[in-house]
Design a protein around this motif. Structure first.
Motif, short mmCIF file in Angstrom:
data_model
loop_
_atom_site.label_atom_id
_atom_site.label_comp_id
_atom_site.label_asym_id
_atom_site.label_seq_id
_atom_site.Cartn_x
_atom_site.Cartn_y
_atom_site.Cartn_z
N ALA A 280 0.89 -1.17 0.00
CA ALA A 280 0.00 0.00 0.00
C ALA A 280 0.92 1.22 0.00
CB ALA A 280 -0.88 -0.01 1.24
N TYR A 281 0.57 2.24 -0.77
CA TYR A 281 1.44 3.42 -0.94
C TYR A 281 0.57 4.66 -1.02
CZ TYR A 281 4.88 6.45 -3.32
OH TYR A 281 5.74 7.46 -3.66
N MET A 282 0.94 5.68 -0.27
CA MET A 282 0.18 6.92 -0.31
C MET A 282 1.13 8.10 -0.17
SD MET A 282 -2.98 8.24 2.04
CE MET A 282 -2.05 8.65 3.48
N GLY A 283 0.91 9.12 -0.98
CA GLY A 283 1.69 10.35 -0.88
C GLY A 283 0.78 11.55 -0.71
N LEU A 284 1.22 12.50 0.08
CA LEU A 284 0.49 13.74 0.31
C LEU A 284 1.43 14.90 0.03
CD1 LEU A 284 -1.05 12.75 3.74
CD2 LEU A 284 -2.25 12.81 1.57
N LYS A 285 0.92 15.92 -0.63
CA LYS A 285 1.72 17.10 -0.94
C LYS A 285 1.05 18.30 -0.32
CE LYS A 285 2.42 19.95 -4.94
NZ LYS A 285 1.85 21.01 -4.20
N GLY A 286 1.84 19.13 0.34
CA GLY A 286 1.33 20.35 0.92
C GLY A 286 1.87 21.55 0.16
N GLY A 287 1.90 22.66 0.82
CA GLY A 287 2.46 23.86 0.23
C GLY A 287 1.41 24.75 -0.39
N LYS A 288 1.89 25.84 -0.95
CA LYS A 288 1.01 26.84 -1.55
C LYS A 288 0.80 26.54 -3.03
CE LYS A 288 2.55 30.35 1.65
NZ LYS A 288 3.18 31.65 1.81
N SER A 289 -0.36 26.86 -3.51
CA SER A 289 -0.64 26.61 -4.93
C SER A 289 0.17 27.52 -5.85
CB SER A 289 -2.13 26.77 -5.22
OG SER A 289 -2.55 28.08 -4.91
N CYS A 290 0.75 28.59 -5.30
CA CYS A 290 1.55 29.50 -6.13
C CYS A 290 2.98 29.00 -6.32
CB CYS A 290 1.55 30.91 -5.54
SG CYS A 290 2.30 31.00 -3.91
N CYS A 291 3.36 27.92 -5.63
CA CYS A 291 4.68 27.31 -5.82
C CYS A 291 4.76 26.76 -7.25
CB CYS A 291 4.88 26.20 -4.81
SG CYS A 291 6.53 25.52 -4.74
#
Length: 166
Positions: free
Chosen positions: A151-162
């Motif tokens: 099982a594999y999961m990735g989450l990305k954060g940060g600002k949409s302007c990046c």
């Protein structure tokens, strides 16, 4: 912040420069010792999912076929586990050559991949089960194991302007 495709692009060219320095002058002029660089393969291994494809975020690429530097990094750091995902991608890419419609995407780096290749069995994949980065575009990856059925999961954060933060 640009994702795994740009990691291959930027880190690959940096490694080519380091390898040229080492070959010509016998030193990397301390650039290899830049804090964190010896651990950079942890990122790309964490971004490689159980399918062998990248977790494709931030305008990334689908897989490791153009990553030139894993073999060099494995030799330089003594961490052969770095090769586990790269060797699999390399074998899968070239196993398709029997298909008459297959058009190889070797790229300009194939000679370096061949020069630094080490296809002897790798028993310990290097990817961490959990990986987290910090900064303006943080990512977190969690996996249950290093095999193809994980099982594999990735989450990305940060600002949409990046860059490529859409």
């Amino acid at each position: 912040p640009e994702g795994p495709g740009y990691w291959c692009y930027g880190t690959g060219r940096f490694v080519l420069m380091l390898a040229a320095f080492e070959s010509a002058f016998g030193t990397t002029f301390g650039l290899f010792e830049t804090p964190g660089f010896a651990q950079t393969a942890d990122f790309i291994d964490a971004m490689t999912g159980p399918s062998g494809k990248f977790w494709n975020f931030s305008d990334g690429a689908a897989g490791r076929s153009e990553c030139v530097c894993d073999g060099w990094l494995a030799r330089k750091t003594g961490r052969r586990g770095i090769l586990a995902f790269d060797n699999r991608a390399f074998r899968e890419q070239y196993a398709q050559r029997t298909n008459p419609k297959f058009k190889p995407k070797a790229g300009e780096f194939l000679p370096f991949r061949m020069l630094w290749a080490d296809f002897s069995p790798v028993s310990d994949a290097a990817a961490p089960l959990d990986y987290a980065s910090e900064g303006g575009n943080p990512v977190v990856v969690m996996r249950s194991s290093l095999d193809e059925n994980a099982a594999y999961m990735g989450l990305k954060g940060g600002k949409s302007c990046c860059n490529h933060g859409h």
